[in-house]
Write a protein that holds these residues in place. Structure first.
Motif, PDB file in Angstrom:
ATOM      1  N   PHE A   2       8.086  -2.084   3.340  1.00  0.00           N
ATOM      2  CA  PHE A   2       7.008  -3.098   3.165  1.00  0.00           C
ATOM      3  C   PHE A   2       7.913  -4.242   2.386  1.00  0.00           C
ATOM      4  O   PHE A   2       7.437  -5.424   2.653  1.00  0.00           O
ATOM      5  CB  PHE A   2       5.767  -2.659   2.700  1.00  0.00           C
TER       6      PHE A   2
ATOM      7  N   THR B 174       4.866  -1.824  10.632  1.00  0.00           N
ATOM      8  CA  THR B 174       3.869  -1.778   9.757  1.00  0.00           C
ATOM      9  C   THR B 174       3.113  -0.361   9.756  1.00  0.00           C
ATOM     10  O   THR B 174       2.611   0.328   8.845  1.00  0.00           O
ATOM     11  CB  THR B 174       2.636  -2.990   9.560  1.00  0.00           C
TER      12      THR B 174
ATOM     13  N   ARG C 193       2.705   2.631   7.166  1.00  0.00           N
ATOM     14  CA  ARG C 193       1.657   2.628   6.222  1.00  0.00           C
ATOM     15  C   ARG C 193       0.977   3.906   6.438  1.00  0.00           C
ATOM     16  O   ARG C 193       0.259   4.372   5.266  1.00  0.00           O
ATOM     17  CB  ARG C 193       0.448   1.480   6.939  1.00  0.00           C
TER      18      ARG C 193
ATOM     19  N   ARG D 201       0.363   6.088   2.860  1.00  0.00           N
ATOM     20  CA  ARG D 201      -0.934   6.821   2.682  1.00  0.00           C
ATOM     21  C   ARG D 201      -0.909   8.406   2.152  1.00  0.00           C
ATOM     22  O   ARG D 201      -1.174   8.868   1.174  1.00  0.00           O
ATOM     23  CB  ARG D 201      -1.856   6.381   3.437  1.00  0.00           C
TER      24      ARG D 201
ATOM     25  N   ASP E 203      -3.805  -2.339   1.583  1.00  0.00           N
ATOM     26  CA  ASP E 203      -2.216  -2.729   1.603  1.00  0.00           C
ATOM     27  C   ASP E 203      -1.937  -3.399   0.003  1.00  0.00           C
ATOM     28  O   ASP E 203      -1.023  -4.057  -0.033  1.00  0.00           O
ATOM     29  CB  ASP E 203      -1.429  -3.365   2.711  1.00  0.00           C
TER      30      ASP E 203
END
Length: 430
Positions: free
Chosen positions: A208, A215, A219, A223, A312
């Motif tokens: 990132f 992305t 992502r 998480r 984000d």
């Protein structure tokens, strides 16, 4: 340095390096298994493809670390016989079986399951394939349990009796349920999961920070890593704090060093075991303080990351993304500090209260130990550098650099020339 000091230094350095491989192995295996399970349960949609790509990406990093970690573990087996034959003579009847079980599980069961998983892509049913990586994770923790059974006996010798200067096992159940073993294993498990979670979060945050095009890919990994680290940060603190209650009972001299009052215990040890210095080195407070301070960082940082995870916010500002990357090595530093406190704080005992380090050392020339020290530390140092360089390169490449589970290229059929009418075979061939 004499033979004992050289042997201690060699074992400390090689074990510390090997411990870094083990921590990442224990932390990554369950996370790869979770990703593979999500891929197996997902329908034939884009999510299945995403989860499979994530499984292969993180699984590839796991395989690299595991392969090099296995080689580093072989060195540990040699040192018991080469440098510490007194330990084998005294306690071989007790922890010989746990060490043998650990070796069989790690080098046979775990390696077999991992090999089937590596080469099972596209060949095995999705459910069976996902079950294999869970078996890899379970056998990894089973291997850790058996090695901690042996180490727990050295920390808190139970379930045995000494006859003629040799320990004999009398209660296998007591050995398996040694409180020192179980509490330490719980602490290691929590530390490994925090390390694995922050590893996923750190690598994902790195992409990132570089404004990756993948992305959605990172992502989901970010998480998962943050949530796992946040879930295990409190157990890491709680179980670590619980250990001190056991240490105060099992190894009171270690606590006395921390509190600055060892004279009374030194006199009691001399009365029980004869003249000698039974006080551990005072510098053990340094790695302990560093571990505790890093522990507070590892307690609060995942919780802060969890709060910033929606929308984000954790990685949208580059400074926060790079801060998340900086968290990645902290669990490994804390783990080595904890190992130093656990092992060095037991000095001068190898089996606490029953066998000293000096009595356990092998009667070999100092030059031979020095030569093996240079050889083993050089080998393991090279493996550690190779491991981290390969992991860093593969992590930097992202999903494009994945080779694990990639379909094999189909060889192109040779292009035949025009077929002649009379011969029925390509023109130009005999």
């Amino acid at each position: 340095m004499d033979v004992v000091e050289l042997s201690r230094l060699q074992f400390a350095l090689t074990t510390s390096i090997h411990w870094l491989f083990v921590l990442l192995t224990l932390g990554l295996a369950p996370l790869v298994a979770v990703l593979h399970t999500r891929a197996a349960l997902a329908g034939p949609t884009g999510k299945r493809e995403l989860f499979e790509r994530q499984t292969r990406f993180w699984g590839q990093l796991y395989v690299v670390n595991y392969a090099l970690g296995i080689v580093s573990g072989l060195v540990m087996e040699f040192q018991f016989g080469m440098n510490w034959n007194g330990l084998s003579e005294f306690a071989g009847n007790v922890f010989g079986a746990p060490l043998a079980l650990e070796t069989m599980i790690a080098f046979f069961a775990e390696s077999t399951f991992l090999g089937l998983w590596i080469f099972g892509w596209g060949r095995l049913h999705r459910g069976l394939h996902a079950a294999l990586i869970w078996l890899v994770a379970l056998t990894a923790y089973a291997s850790a349990y058996w090695i901690m059974v042996a180490n727990g006996f050295m920390q808190n010798p139970v379930g045995h009796e000494v006859r003629g200067g040799t320990a004999y096992l009398t209660d296998f159940g007591a050995l398996l349920a040694n409180p020192n073993t179980l509490v330490a294993l719980g602490h290691i498990t929590a530390a490994a999961m925090v390390a694995g979670g922050l590893f996923l979060a750190g690598v994902s945050a790195y992409h990132f920070a570089r404004r990756t095009a993948h992305t959605a890919f990172f992502r989901t990994s970010l998480r998962l890593g943050v949530v796992v680290a946040a879930l295990f940060c409190y157990p890491l603190y709680a179980v670590g704090d619980t250990q001190f209650w056991g240490i105060a009972e099992q190894q009171p001299m270690k606590i006395a060093v921390l509190e600055g009052g060892t004279a009374e215990l030194q006199a009691a040890m001399e009365a029980q075991h004869g003249p000698g210095d039974y006080v551990p080195p005072g510098w053990i407070t340094v790695p302990l303080d560093l571990m505790v301070n890093l522990g507070w960082v590892l307690f609060f940082a995942p919780l802060i990351c969890l709060v910033l995870l929606p929308r984000d916010w954790l990685v949208r500002p580059r400074v926060l993304a790079w801060a998340t990357v900086a968290l990645t090595p902290l669990p490994f530093v804390a783990a080595v500090c904890g190992w130093l406190f656990r092992e060095v704080g037991r000095q001068p005992w190898l089996v606490y209260g029953e066998l000293t380090v000096a009595d356990a050392a092998s009667p070999v020339p100092a030059a031979a130990v020095a030569a093996s020290l240079v050889l083993f530390v050089g080998l393991l140092g090279a493996l550690a550098v190779t491991d981290w360089v390969l992991i860093a390169r593969l992590a930097h490449r992202g999903p494009e650099g994945v080779r694990l589970g990639a379909p094999e290229p189909v060889p192109a059929e040779p292009e035949d020339g025009p077929v002649t009418a009379d011969l029925g075979r390509p023109a130009g061939r005999a």
